[in-house]
Design a protein around this motif. Structure first.
Motif, mmCIF file in Angstrom:
data_model
loop_
_atom_site.group_PDB
_atom_site.id
_atom_site.type_symbol
_atom_site.label_atom_id
_atom_site.label_comp_id
_atom_site.label_asym_id
_atom_site.label_seq_id
_atom_site.Cartn_x
_atom_site.Cartn_y
_atom_site.Cartn_z
ATOM 1 N N UNK A 144 72.090 29.763 1.223
ATOM 2 C CA UNK A 144 73.531 29.245 1.322
ATOM 3 C C UNK A 144 74.729 30.131 1.872
ATOM 4 N N UNK A 145 74.160 31.549 1.676
ATOM 5 C CA UNK A 145 75.145 32.615 2.235
ATOM 6 C C UNK A 145 75.073 32.743 3.845
ATOM 7 N N UNK A 146 75.938 32.456 4.288
ATOM 8 C CA UNK A 146 76.031 32.458 6.021
ATOM 9 C C UNK A 146 76.447 33.761 6.282
ATOM 10 N N UNK A 147 75.642 34.712 6.641
ATOM 11 C CA UNK A 147 76.276 36.144 7.248
ATOM 12 C C UNK A 147 75.294 36.679 7.868
ATOM 13 N N UNK A 148 75.497 37.279 9.108
ATOM 14 C CA UNK A 148 74.352 37.885 9.873
ATOM 15 C C UNK A 148 73.444 39.037 9.333
ATOM 16 N N UNK A 149 73.864 39.578 8.238
ATOM 17 C CA UNK A 149 73.296 40.543 7.493
ATOM 18 C C UNK A 149 72.192 40.108 6.676
ATOM 19 N N UNK A 150 72.307 38.934 6.685
ATOM 20 C CA UNK A 150 71.371 38.305 5.772
ATOM 21 C C UNK A 150 70.050 37.885 6.620
ATOM 22 N N UNK A 151 70.410 37.874 7.851
ATOM 23 C CA UNK A 151 69.242 37.588 8.789
ATOM 24 C C UNK A 151 68.646 38.750 9.099
ATOM 25 N N UNK A 152 69.384 39.814 8.965
ATOM 26 C CA UNK A 152 68.743 41.099 9.615
ATOM 27 C C UNK A 152 67.854 41.910 8.544
ATOM 28 N N UNK A 153 68.337 41.426 7.374
ATOM 29 C CA UNK A 153 67.353 42.265 6.362
ATOM 30 C C UNK A 153 66.878 41.475 5.430
ATOM 31 N N UNK A 154 65.528 41.432 4.841
ATOM 32 C CA UNK A 154 64.798 40.570 4.037
ATOM 33 C C UNK A 154 65.458 40.887 2.770
ATOM 34 N N UNK A 155 65.151 39.951 1.628
ATOM 35 C CA UNK A 155 65.716 39.999 0.397
ATOM 36 C C UNK A 155 65.027 41.361 -0.262
ATOM 37 N N UNK A 156 63.795 41.540 0.031
ATOM 38 C CA UNK A 156 63.026 42.702 -0.380
ATOM 39 C C UNK A 156 63.788 44.015 -0.031
ATOM 40 N N UNK A 157 64.234 44.072 1.179
ATOM 41 C CA UNK A 157 64.754 45.194 1.894
ATOM 42 C C UNK A 157 66.114 45.248 1.298
ATOM 43 N N UNK A 158 66.762 44.159 1.059
ATOM 44 C CA UNK A 158 68.214 44.181 0.290
ATOM 45 C C UNK A 158 67.905 45.002 -1.126
ATOM 46 N N UNK A 159 66.927 44.474 -1.812
ATOM 47 C CA UNK A 159 66.595 44.617 -3.257
ATOM 48 C C UNK A 159 66.375 46.286 -3.223
ATOM 49 N N UNK A 160 65.586 46.642 -2.071
ATOM 50 C CA UNK A 160 65.269 48.196 -2.203
ATOM 51 C C UNK A 160 66.493 48.946 -1.761
ATOM 52 N N UNK A 161 67.324 48.647 -0.948
ATOM 53 C CA UNK A 161 68.588 49.138 -0.582
ATOM 54 C C UNK A 161 69.456 49.376 -2.139
ATOM 55 N N UNK A 162 69.524 48.235 -2.776
ATOM 56 C CA UNK A 162 70.102 48.415 -4.170
ATOM 57 C C UNK A 162 69.532 49.247 -5.111
ATOM 58 N N UNK A 163 68.448 49.163 -5.302
ATOM 59 C CA UNK A 163 67.475 50.090 -6.029
ATOM 60 C C UNK A 163 68.032 51.789 -5.755
ATOM 61 N N UNK A 164 67.919 51.850 -4.239
ATOM 62 C CA UNK A 164 67.868 53.309 -4.050
ATOM 63 C C UNK A 164 69.465 53.731 -4.303
#
Length: 147
Positions: free
Chosen positions: A26-46
């Motif tokens: 549902x979220x239309x943003x270029x960053x959501x295409x550049x990063x996988x959900x797992x990568x985003x989760x990893x960034x949040x954890x770091x």
């Protein structure tokens, strides 16, 4: 076990699984295409951990070290994380770069705006207060367990 607790666990897991999928679609943003959900989760954890080892990330994301290595490699190439040497030369810590912090802030803003709209249109204020009370309590309990 109390049937309500099992239902609560099941509901929580469903919301996490299907909610993530819905948000991503549902979220239309270029960053959501550049990063996988797992990568985003990893960034949040770091970000939450400040500095963290790949082994700790594997535990937190509940995946094998090889999967973590692949994600780390991609995030290093995108220059959103960096390796920090510690006094123990064998231990390499990961932390966000300034670029990584900026990207994470942007991703979180997009996500928060979307979820805020979703909640404000469908959930009453007192229900939000109940949710916050319960999840603050759960967070305290989990942290006391040494996770």
């Amino acid at each position: 076990m109390d049937g309500r607790i099992k239902e609560a666990v099941d509901l929580f897991q469903e919301v996490m699984m299907y909610g993530t999928e819905r948000v991503i679609k549902s979220v239309d943003h270029p960053l959501w295409n550049e990063y996988s959900p797992e990568q985003i989760q990893m960034l949040k954890l770091i970000s939450k951990e400040k500095r963290v080892t790949s082994a700790r990330l594997a535990v937190l994301q509940a995946v094998h070290k090889s999967a973590i290595s692949s994600r780390i490699k991609k995030l290093l190439q995108k220059e959103v994380i960096q390796v920090v040497q510690t006094e123990d030369r064998r231990e390499k810590m990961l932390e966000l770069t300034d670029k990584g912090q900026a990207i994470l802030m942007e991703l979180e803003k997009v996500l928060t705006d979307y979820i805020e709209k979703l909640i404000s249109e469908n959930i009453a204020d007192e229900e939000i207060d109940q949710f916050l009370t319960i999840f603050r309590k759960l967070k305290t309990i989990i942290k006391m367990d040494g996770v």
